[in-house]
Design an enzyme around this catalytic site. Sequence first.
Site, PDB file in Angstrom:
ATOM      1  N   THR A  48       0.830  -1.210   0.000  1.00 31.38           N
ATOM      2  CA  THR A  48       0.000   0.000   0.000  1.00 31.38           C
ATOM      3  C   THR A  48       0.861   1.255   0.000  1.00 31.38           C
ATOM      4  OG1 THR A  48      -1.637  -1.211   1.286  1.00 31.38           O
ATOM      5  CG2 THR A  48      -1.885   1.166   1.188  1.00 31.38           C
ATOM      6  N   THR A  49       2.000   1.206   0.699  1.00 31.17           N
ATOM      7  CA  THR A  49       2.904   2.355   0.757  1.00 31.17           C
ATOM      8  C   THR A  49       3.432   2.729  -0.628  1.00 31.17           C
ATOM      9  OG1 THR A  49       3.506   1.758   3.014  1.00 31.17           O
ATOM     10  CG2 THR A  49       5.015   3.227   1.869  1.00 31.17           C
ATOM     11  N   TYR A 111     -13.003  -3.413   1.830  1.00 31.45           N
ATOM     12  CA  TYR A 111     -14.232  -2.782   1.369  1.00 31.45           C
ATOM     13  C   TYR A 111     -15.460  -3.673   1.519  1.00 31.45           C
ATOM     14  CZ  TYR A 111     -17.514   0.097  -1.210  1.00 31.45           C
ATOM     15  OH  TYR A 111     -18.599   0.860  -1.553  1.00 31.45           O
ATOM     16  N   TYR A 137      -1.759 -10.354   5.800  1.00 30.06           N
ATOM     17  CA  TYR A 137      -1.587  -8.942   6.176  1.00 30.06           C
ATOM     18  C   TYR A 137      -2.901  -8.418   6.729  1.00 30.06           C
ATOM     19  CZ  TYR A 137      -0.476  -3.925   5.610  1.00 30.06           C
ATOM     20  OH  TYR A 137      -0.277  -2.580   5.813  1.00 30.06           O
ATOM     21  N   ARG A 142      -7.368   0.088   7.223  1.00 31.59           N
ATOM     22  CA  ARG A 142      -7.497   0.267   5.776  1.00 31.59           C
ATOM     23  C   ARG A 142      -8.554  -0.646   5.163  1.00 31.59           C
ATOM     24  NH1 ARG A 142      -3.786   3.339   3.045  1.00 31.59           N
ATOM     25  NH2 ARG A 142      -1.872   3.933   4.124  1.00 31.59           N
ATOM     26  N   LYS A 166       1.704 -10.387   8.763  1.00 29.55           N
ATOM     27  CA  LYS A 166       2.020  -8.993   9.060  1.00 29.55           C
ATOM     28  C   LYS A 166       0.819  -8.434   9.803  1.00 29.55           C
ATOM     29  CE  LYS A 166       2.948  -4.421   7.084  1.00 29.55           C
ATOM     30  NZ  LYS A 166       3.021  -3.600   5.859  1.00 29.55           N
ATOM     31  N   ILE A 208       7.658  -5.136   9.053  1.00 30.31           N
ATOM     32  CA  ILE A 208       7.651  -4.623   7.679  1.00 30.31           C
ATOM     33  C   ILE A 208       7.336  -3.149   7.821  1.00 30.31           C
ATOM     34  CG2 ILE A 208       6.536  -4.657   5.430  1.00 30.31           C
ATOM     35  CD1 ILE A 208       6.158  -7.653   5.758  1.00 30.31           C
TER      36      ILE A 208
END
Length: 293
Positions: A48-49, A111, A137, A142, A166, A208
């Site tokens: 995402t970063t 979502y 993850y 998010r 993660k 991470i």
Amino acid sequence: MLQEQLRGTGVALVTPFTTQGAIDWTGLERLIDHVIGGGVDYVVTLGTTGETPTLSSEEKLDLIKFTFEKVNKRVPVVVGVGDYNTQDVVKRLETCPLDEAAAVLSVAPYYSKPTQEGIFQHYKAIAAASPKPVILYNVPARTGRNMTADTTIRLANEVSNIIAMKEASGDMVQCMQIIRDKPEGFLVISGDDAVAMPQIACGMDGVISVAANFFAKDMSAMVKASLQGNFEAARRHHYKMLQAFDLMFAENNPAGIKAFLHAAGLMENTFRLPVVPVTDGLYGQIKGFVSKY
């Protein structure tokens, strides 16, 4: 062997853009050299970063290939392949150039807010299709849905191709439950820079990191000291960065970390909508921190 390679500091690479909005390949090469030179244990591309939702399919493929080429086997590379459409992830896993990847990092479906059973079946299908080991993850801030400790442990026990988590829920009790109940050899990796040190003290296997894009040396040294049980040394690095963690995530990730990298002259402060640069006031604070650091 793989579990040892992924124990330590991973860095979720940003994607530098030119002022015209194209991928800045020179800036990315400079960033890769910076983080590896700073001592990170592995890199993660297409997280995402890296503003992955704004990248085209062709750009994602190019980023994977470029990262492999420029890393040049100096450290392992983990590739992010995740979505809320399970079948789309499965198809991408069949076509992505993953031969040189150490593992795949796949974010929980976002979502649509599936049930825990839906999350379990999503990851079971992904693991079955993946040619590489899978890192779960969990980042409910998010995705809109938390993956519980029970679901994580169920996946760890029942799906052999899933090797790590993660964990970025920010829930320390949930993190400790996973650490307590996980099978031997299953890695639990922090996804929260500001609490990585205490989470490693609880038994996590590393981080991470977003911050390691800029603070590669300090993050790597902090994690290494923490894993060795040398918390006196780890605390020195942690508190050196603590204010920066607040500044970095005050408005948006990756806007915060890119502001640090821009202030240090490593890349342009450029994004793709809907992400925009941090406000002038915050940038001034970040620039002041970088100048003293």
